[in-house]
Design a protein around this motif. Structure first.
Motif, PDB file in Angstrom:
ATOM      1  N   LEU A 160       0.815  -1.214   0.000  1.00  0.00           N
ATOM      2  CA  LEU A 160       0.000   0.000   0.000  1.00  0.00           C
ATOM      3  C   LEU A 160       0.849   1.264   0.000  1.00  0.00           C
ATOM      4  CD1 LEU A 160      -2.622  -1.101   2.681  1.00  0.00           C
ATOM      5  CD2 LEU A 160      -2.819  -1.273   0.196  1.00  0.00           C
ATOM      6  N   LYS A 161       1.965   1.224   0.757  1.00  0.00           N
ATOM      7  CA  LYS A 161       2.839   2.394   0.859  1.00  0.00           C
ATOM      8  C   LYS A 161       4.293   1.965   0.914  1.00  0.00           C
ATOM      9  CE  LYS A 161      -0.215   5.578   3.430  1.00  0.00           C
ATOM     10  NZ  LYS A 161      -0.332   6.368   4.674  1.00  0.00           N
ATOM     11  N   VAL A 162       5.152   2.825   0.393  1.00  0.00           N
ATOM     12  CA  VAL A 162       6.595   2.695   0.575  1.00  0.00           C
ATOM     13  C   VAL A 162       7.002   3.930   1.355  1.00  0.00           C
ATOM     14  CG1 VAL A 162       8.833   2.470  -0.536  1.00  0.00           C
ATOM     15  CG2 VAL A 162       6.803   1.446  -1.597  1.00  0.00           C
ATOM     16  N   ASP A 163       7.357   3.749   2.641  1.00  0.00           N
ATOM     17  CA  ASP A 163       7.430   4.866   3.584  1.00  0.00           C
ATOM     18  C   ASP A 163       6.068   5.578   3.546  1.00  0.00           C
ATOM     19  OD1 ASP A 163       9.914   4.222   4.498  1.00  0.00           O
ATOM     20  OD2 ASP A 163      10.978   5.736   3.350  1.00  0.00           O
ATOM     21  N   GLU A 164       6.057   6.870   3.246  1.00  0.00           N
ATOM     22  CA  GLU A 164       4.773   7.577   3.186  1.00  0.00           C
ATOM     23  C   GLU A 164       4.294   7.785   1.747  1.00  0.00           C
ATOM     24  OE1 GLU A 164       2.856   8.183   5.815  1.00  0.00           O
ATOM     25  OE2 GLU A 164       4.422   7.051   6.847  1.00  0.00           O
ATOM     26  N   HIS A 165       4.960   7.147   0.801  1.00  0.00           N
ATOM     27  CA  HIS A 165       4.580   7.295  -0.610  1.00  0.00           C
ATOM     28  C   HIS A 165       3.500   6.265  -0.954  1.00  0.00           C
ATOM     29  CE1 HIS A 165       8.003   9.960  -1.243  1.00  0.00           C
ATOM     30  NE2 HIS A 165       8.749   9.063  -0.610  1.00  0.00           N
ATOM     31  N   LYS A 166       2.338   6.727  -1.362  1.00  0.00           N
ATOM     32  CA  LYS A 166       1.244   5.836  -1.699  1.00  0.00           C
ATOM     33  C   LYS A 166       1.519   5.128  -3.013  1.00  0.00           C
ATOM     34  CE  LYS A 166      -3.762   5.676  -2.434  1.00  0.00           C
ATOM     35  NZ  LYS A 166      -5.011   6.472  -2.557  1.00  0.00           N
ATOM     36  N   VAL A 167       1.307   3.808  -3.018  1.00  0.00           N
ATOM     37  CA  VAL A 167       1.522   3.001  -4.218  1.00  0.00           C
ATOM     38  C   VAL A 167       0.238   2.969  -5.034  1.00  0.00           C
ATOM     39  CG1 VAL A 167       2.025   0.691  -5.091  1.00  0.00           C
ATOM     40  CG2 VAL A 167       3.293   1.581  -3.125  1.00  0.00           C
ATOM     41  N   GLU A 168       0.312   3.479  -6.259  1.00  0.00           N
ATOM     42  CA  GLU A 168      -0.844   3.461  -7.159  1.00  0.00           C
ATOM     43  C   GLU A 168      -0.827   2.228  -8.056  1.00  0.00           C
ATOM     44  OE1 GLU A 168      -3.368   5.426  -7.164  1.00  0.00           O
ATOM     45  OE2 GLU A 168      -2.682   7.060  -5.863  1.00  0.00           O
ATOM     46  N   GLU A 169       0.351   1.913  -8.602  1.00  0.00           N
ATOM     47  CA  GLU A 169       0.493   0.741  -9.459  1.00  0.00           C
ATOM     48  C   GLU A 169       1.747  -0.028  -9.082  1.00  0.00           C
ATOM     49  OE1 GLU A 169       1.370   1.768 -13.585  1.00  0.00           O
ATOM     50  OE2 GLU A 169       1.518   3.861 -12.969  1.00  0.00           O
ATOM     51  N   SER A 170       1.843  -1.270  -9.529  1.00  0.00           N
ATOM     52  CA  SER A 170       2.902  -2.156  -9.053  1.00  0.00           C
ATOM     53  C   SER A 170       4.299  -1.614  -9.313  1.00  0.00           C
ATOM     54  CB  SER A 170       2.747  -3.542  -9.681  1.00  0.00           C
ATOM     55  OG  SER A 170       2.810  -3.460 -11.098  1.00  0.00           O
ATOM     56  N   GLY A 171       4.497  -0.894 -10.423  1.00  0.00           N
ATOM     57  CA  GLY A 171       5.817  -0.360 -10.738  1.00  0.00           C
ATOM     58  C   GLY A 171       6.302   0.696  -9.765  1.00  0.00           C
ATOM     59  N   ASP A 172       5.370   1.290  -9.003  1.00  0.00           N
ATOM     60  CA  ASP A 172       5.763   2.319  -8.038  1.00  0.00           C
ATOM     61  C   ASP A 172       6.643   1.760  -6.922  1.00  0.00           C
ATOM     62  OD1 ASP A 172       4.274   4.216  -9.379  1.00  0.00           O
ATOM     63  OD2 ASP A 172       2.531   4.065  -8.053  1.00  0.00           O
ATOM     64  N   ILE A 173       6.457   0.487  -6.600  1.00  0.00           N
ATOM     65  CA  ILE A 173       7.138  -0.084  -5.426  1.00  0.00           C
ATOM     66  C   ILE A 173       8.654  -0.028  -5.594  1.00  0.00           C
ATOM     67  CG2 ILE A 173       7.345  -2.101  -3.918  1.00  0.00           C
ATOM     68  CD1 ILE A 173       4.588  -3.005  -5.030  1.00  0.00           C
ATOM     69  N   ALA A 174       9.155  -0.615  -6.682  1.00  0.00           N
ATOM     70  CA  ALA A 174      10.608  -0.607  -6.920  1.00  0.00           C
ATOM     71  C   ALA A 174      11.121   0.814  -7.114  1.00  0.00           C
ATOM     72  CB  ALA A 174      10.942  -1.471  -8.131  1.00  0.00           C
ATOM     73  N   ARG A 175      10.321   1.643  -7.802  1.00  0.00           N
ATOM     74  CA  ARG A 175      10.754   3.015  -8.063  1.00  0.00           C
ATOM     75  C   ARG A 175      10.958   3.786  -6.771  1.00  0.00           C
ATOM     76  NH1 ARG A 175       7.806   7.669  -9.207  1.00  0.00           N
ATOM     77  NH2 ARG A 175       5.862   6.489  -9.282  1.00  0.00           N
ATOM     78  N   PHE A 176      10.031   3.657  -5.827  1.00  0.00           N
ATOM     79  CA  PHE A 176      10.158   4.362  -4.553  1.00  0.00           C
ATOM     80  C   PHE A 176      11.328   3.818  -3.727  1.00  0.00           C
ATOM     81  CE2 PHE A 176       5.349   5.354  -4.695  1.00  0.00           C
ATOM     82  CZ  PHE A 176       5.596   6.563  -5.302  1.00  0.00           C
ATOM     83  N   ILE A 177      11.518   2.512  -3.755  1.00  0.00           N
ATOM     84  CA  ILE A 177      12.626   1.918  -2.993  1.00  0.00           C
ATOM     85  C   ILE A 177      13.963   2.434  -3.516  1.00  0.00           C
ATOM     86  CG2 ILE A 177      13.859  -0.232  -2.471  1.00  0.00           C
ATOM     87  CD1 ILE A 177      11.159  -1.649  -2.415  1.00  0.00           C
ATOM     88  N   LEU A 178      14.105   2.496  -4.854  1.00  0.00           N
ATOM     89  CA  LEU A 178      15.379   2.897  -5.448  1.00  0.00           C
ATOM     90  C   LEU A 178      15.623   4.399  -5.372  1.00  0.00           C
ATOM     91  CD1 LEU A 178      15.405   0.658  -8.658  1.00  0.00           C
ATOM     92  CD2 LEU A 178      16.930   0.454  -6.696  1.00  0.00           C
ATOM     93  N   LEU A 179      14.572   5.184  -5.540  1.00  0.00           N
ATOM     94  CA  LEU A 179      14.762   6.625  -5.679  1.00  0.00           C
ATOM     95  C   LEU A 179      14.535   7.418  -4.401  1.00  0.00           C
ATOM     96  CD1 LEU A 179      13.078   7.306  -9.143  1.00  0.00           C
ATOM     97  CD2 LEU A 179      15.425   6.607  -8.633  1.00  0.00           C
TER      98      LEU A 179
END
Length: 439
Positions: A160-179
């Protein structure tokens, strides 16, 4: 054939962008009545494939597809024309123009590349719109790469979230972790919400394993129709059949099914299926391609795909926003290059070629062309001698101090920059060669 199609797409994309980039320099040079001696697509050491002269400018195509160039009179560039620079400055030469005009000539290429990227994103959104699968609508959850499972994720989880960044689609997860240097995942597992820690250095782990599909939506394997004469057709697979196992092992979801097929290439298998609610089985031999020949029931039946079509003018601000988001993401990625694992992933033309599919797809072609245009613009504006950004840096120094850097200094700076760029070019393409032959 696959490599040929990828290569053609890459060369066409780069040719479009190089011509537009060099036209940016050419346009401002001519605007300020500065002579342009040459305008070339690709480089032409030793010989030229094609050339013709119109007015003061020679136009041509070189044989070495590593970029292109315009040769502007009175400018210290990669040609190192020392004899011309030793003569008194002429009114039509670059060096005789006011600093602000020289600045516009130098940023012209970068400016056009940025405009090109924004324009392409605008047209892509207008033509194709955009669509994505919200993770919240994935009723069967997501499936995860093995590296993702190392931190406790399980197939079926929904992040659902990566830290406080809301995940909208599956690709957001890796993007938030890396960036975003994230440290915690908020995960929905069944009816429970749990929290998983992201260990320090996990982004490097993802990079070292070259994780491409960190997470994706999972859905069942239900046959829409079989391809006439295919292995699935010959085995008796019918529309509506739900494939649930291969050789007795569960393959209830498509990712499990394709992985099992790949593991059984050119072997006979037993397909466990449900037909009209009743279990049965079929036998067939998996072909070398790993595909048995049927179409899946559309994913729309299992997930709520969000689609949006844009009007012509509505797509314009959306395209600019999309371009800026991609630019910001790219800039954030640069910090990863200065790590051991990140440096290993630096790629050249081979890596760029992999962006393109093995079959022609205009949506992918233009999307990748916009991405490369954005990257070229940003890389060119970096304050490195021999790049546009290096010239811009020296021009800004001149405009602030009122003193122009000496020709000898500019010559040495140009040589240094060219050595740096050549080293980076060899390193990046060397990485591609190493991966092609040794990984």
């Amino acid at each position: 054939m696959d490599i040929f199609i990828k290569t053609v797409q890459l060369l066409l994309s780069l040719s479009i962008l190089v011509i537009l980039h060099e036209f940016g320099h050419f346009f401002f040079a001519r605007l300020f009545k500065t002579r342009v001696e040459k305008f070339y697509l690709f480089f032409n050491p030793w010989f030229t494939l094609f050339k013709y002269k119109k007015g003061e400018t020679e136009y041509g195509v070189g044989w070495l597809p590593l970029g292109g160039y315009v040769k502007i009179s009175g400018m210290i560039d990669e040609s190192m024309d020392k004899e011309a620079m030793s003569q008194p400055a002429q009114p039509w030469e670059f060096r005789s123009k006011p600093a602000w005009q020289r600045l516009m000539i130098m940023i012209g290429g970068v400016l056009v590349n940025f405009i090109t990227a924004f324009f392409i994103y605008w047209m892509v959104l207008y033509t194709w719109g955009e669509s994505y699968i919200p993770v919240q609508s994935a009723k069967h959850g997501l499936y995860y790469h093995e590296v993702a499972k190392e931190i406790g994720l399980q197939d079926g989880d929904i992040v659902l979230k990566v830290d406080e960044h809301k995940v909208e689609e599956s690709g957001d997860i890796a993007r938030f972790i890396l960036l975003e240097n994230a440290r915690e995942l908020t995960v929905k597992r069944g009816e429970e919400t749990i929290y998983l820690a992201i260990p320090a250095g996990y982004d490097q782990r993802m990079i070292s394993e070259e994780v491409r599909g960190f997470a994706d939506v999972r859905y069942p394997v239900v046959v829409q129709e079989t391809m006439s004469g295919s292995d699935a057709d010959k085995a008796g697979l019918l529309p509506g059949d739900s494939i649930v196992s291969i050789n007795g092992e569960s393959t209830a979801f498509f990712n499990e099914f394709t992985a099992s097929l790949a593991a059984n290439v050119e072997k006979e298998i037993s397909l466990g299926i449900y037909r009209n609610g009743e279990p049965t089985s079929l036998s067939l031999t998996v072909p070398k391609s790993g595909k048995i020949g049927f179409y899946l029931v559309s994913a729309d039946n299992y997930v709520d795909i969000q689609r949006h079509k844009y009007g012509f003018w509505e797509a314009c601000p959306k395209g600019i926003t999309k371009g800026l988001d991609i630019l910001v993401g790219y800039v954030k990625q640069l910090r990863l290059i200065f790590t051991k694992e990140g440096a290993k992933q630096v790629g050249g033309f081979g890596a760029m070629g992999k962006l393109f599919p093995s079959t022609w797809n205009w949506y992918v072609f233009w999307s990748n062309t916009a991405l490369i245009s954005m990257i070229l613009a940003f890389m060119n504006i970096l304050p490195i001698p021999a790049l546009d950004g290096g010239h811009v840096l020296f021009l800004l120094y001149e405009m602030v101090t009122g003193r122009k850097p000496g020709d000898k200094f500019m010559e040495y700076a140009q040589i240094t920059g060219m050595i740096l760029l050549l080293g980076l070019l060899l390193f990046a393409n060397g990485n591609d060669i190493f991966k092609a032959f040794f990984k």
